[in-house]
Write a protein that holds these residues in place. Sequence first.
Motif, short mmCIF file in Angstrom:
data_model
loop_
_atom_site.label_atom_id
_atom_site.label_comp_id
_atom_site.label_asym_id
_atom_site.label_seq_id
_atom_site.Cartn_x
_atom_site.Cartn_y
_atom_site.Cartn_z
N PRO A 84 31.54 31.37 -10.63
CA PRO A 84 32.59 32.38 -10.74
C PRO A 84 33.36 32.19 -12.05
CG PRO A 84 32.76 31.15 -8.67
CD PRO A 84 31.75 30.46 -9.52
N TYR A 85 33.74 33.29 -12.66
CA TYR A 85 34.49 33.19 -13.91
C TYR A 85 35.77 32.39 -13.71
CZ TYR A 85 31.32 36.76 -15.69
OH TYR A 85 30.21 37.46 -16.07
N SER A 86 36.34 32.43 -12.51
CA SER A 86 37.59 31.71 -12.24
C SER A 86 37.41 30.19 -12.30
CB SER A 86 38.15 32.11 -10.87
OG SER A 86 37.22 31.78 -9.85
N SER A 87 36.18 29.69 -12.17
CA SER A 87 35.95 28.24 -12.25
C SER A 87 35.61 27.77 -13.66
CB SER A 87 34.84 27.82 -11.29
OG SER A 87 33.60 28.29 -11.74
N ILE A 88 35.43 28.69 -14.58
CA ILE A 88 35.10 28.32 -15.96
C ILE A 88 36.38 27.93 -16.68
CG2 ILE A 88 34.18 29.14 -18.16
CD1 ILE A 88 32.36 31.02 -16.55
N SER A 89 36.39 26.73 -17.25
CA SER A 89 37.57 26.26 -17.96
C SER A 89 37.50 26.57 -19.45
CB SER A 89 37.76 24.76 -17.75
OG SER A 89 36.64 24.05 -18.26
N ARG A 90 36.28 26.58 -19.99
CA ARG A 90 36.14 26.85 -21.43
C ARG A 90 34.68 27.19 -21.72
NH1 ARG A 90 35.85 21.51 -20.56
NH2 ARG A 90 34.62 20.19 -21.90
N PHE A 91 34.47 27.74 -22.91
CA PHE A 91 33.11 27.99 -23.38
C PHE A 91 33.12 27.82 -24.89
CE2 PHE A 91 35.15 32.09 -23.69
CZ PHE A 91 34.65 32.65 -24.84
N SER A 92 31.96 27.56 -25.44
CA SER A 92 31.86 27.47 -26.89
C SER A 92 30.61 28.21 -27.35
CB SER A 92 31.84 26.01 -27.36
OG SER A 92 30.69 25.36 -26.90
N VAL A 93 30.69 28.70 -28.57
CA VAL A 93 29.60 29.46 -29.17
C VAL A 93 29.30 28.86 -30.53
CG1 VAL A 93 28.93 31.70 -30.10
CG2 VAL A 93 30.20 31.58 -27.96
N GLU A 94 28.02 28.66 -30.79
CA GLU A 94 27.57 28.23 -32.11
C GLU A 94 26.70 29.34 -32.65
OE1 GLU A 94 24.44 24.95 -33.60
OE2 GLU A 94 26.10 24.17 -32.38
N THR A 95 27.15 29.96 -33.73
CA THR A 95 26.43 31.12 -34.26
C THR A 95 25.21 30.70 -35.06
OG1 THR A 95 27.81 31.20 -36.24
CG2 THR A 95 28.52 32.52 -34.34
N ALA A 96 24.31 31.64 -35.25
CA ALA A 96 23.07 31.40 -35.99
C ALA A 96 23.37 31.26 -37.48
CB ALA A 96 22.09 32.53 -35.75
N GLY A 97 22.48 30.57 -38.17
CA GLY A 97 22.60 30.42 -39.61
C GLY A 97 21.33 30.92 -40.28
N ASN A 98 21.15 30.57 -41.54
CA ASN A 98 19.97 31.02 -42.29
C ASN A 98 18.69 30.36 -41.78
OD1 ASN A 98 21.43 32.72 -43.92
ND2 ASN A 98 21.79 31.17 -45.49
N LEU A 99 18.73 29.07 -41.53
CA LEU A 99 17.53 28.37 -41.08
C LEU A 99 17.42 28.32 -39.55
CD1 LEU A 99 17.50 25.43 -43.65
CD2 LEU A 99 16.17 27.55 -43.68
N ASP A 100 18.55 28.27 -38.88
CA ASP A 100 18.58 28.26 -37.42
C ASP A 100 18.93 29.66 -36.96
OD1 ASP A 100 18.76 27.69 -34.74
OD2 ASP A 100 20.58 26.49 -34.90
N ARG A 101 17.94 30.40 -36.45
CA ARG A 101 18.15 31.81 -36.12
C ARG A 101 18.75 32.01 -34.74
NH1 ARG A 101 12.47 34.28 -37.16
NH2 ARG A 101 13.24 35.45 -35.40
N GLN A 145 30.71 36.84 -25.26
CA GLN A 145 31.90 36.13 -25.70
C GLN A 145 33.16 36.91 -25.30
OE1 GLN A 145 31.46 34.95 -29.75
NE2 GLN A 145 33.38 33.87 -29.82
N VAL A 146 33.16 38.23 -25.50
CA VAL A 146 34.30 39.06 -25.11
C VAL A 146 34.48 39.05 -23.60
CG1 VAL A 146 35.15 41.45 -25.05
CG2 VAL A 146 34.22 40.52 -27.17
N LEU A 147 33.37 39.16 -22.86
CA LEU A 147 33.42 39.15 -21.41
C LEU A 147 34.02 37.85 -20.89
CD1 LEU A 147 32.63 40.30 -18.58
CD2 LEU A 147 30.42 39.19 -18.92
N LEU A 148 33.55 36.71 -21.40
CA LEU A 148 34.06 35.42 -20.97
C LEU A 148 35.54 35.25 -21.34
CD1 LEU A 148 31.05 33.09 -21.83
CD2 LEU A 148 31.88 33.69 -19.56
N ALA A 149 35.91 35.63 -22.54
CA ALA A 149 37.30 35.51 -22.96
C ALA A 149 38.20 36.38 -22.09
CB ALA A 149 37.44 35.90 -24.43
N THR A 150 37.76 37.58 -21.78
CA THR A 150 38.54 38.48 -20.93
C THR A 150 38.71 37.88 -19.53
OG1 THR A 150 37.72 40.40 -22.16
CG2 THR A 150 38.66 40.82 -19.98
#
Length: 129
Positions: free
Chosen positions: A72-89, A119-124
């Motif tokens: 449930p979203y209510s049990s999520i305390s945090r999330f993190s995102v690592e975006t893609a780069g040039n070599l790591d797609r 990311q927007v869904l989780l933040a909301t």
Amino acid sequence: MGLFDNMLGNATNVDPREVVRRLAEDRVLLPDEQVFNAFNLFRDLVVFTDWRIISVDVQGLTGKKKSYQTIPYSSISRFSVETAGNLDRDSELYIYISSSITPILTMEIRDNEALKDIQVLLATCLRKS
């Protein structure tokens, strides 16, 4: 390239209507629950609905055995995102619940627009709780 991405561990988008059909057969979704986004990872499935994340782990040779995990979203305390780069797609998404120091769910996502939507869904959802 979808199957090749799956074999490498990259999540690929799934049509939400197909997910609703598949989960309705197993009676996993509530009657009024809406599927916002879903991803396949080889045979496994991660579904983002309007109030929870459903992780489906398909097991065995035939795939008839399945393990369902609800976060449930209510049990999520945090999330993190690592975006893609040039070599790591691939972009990575890590979801944590309050009692854990390691992520309860980790996904590699190649679709940057889907990652932004999640990311927007989780933040909301975290803002509401």
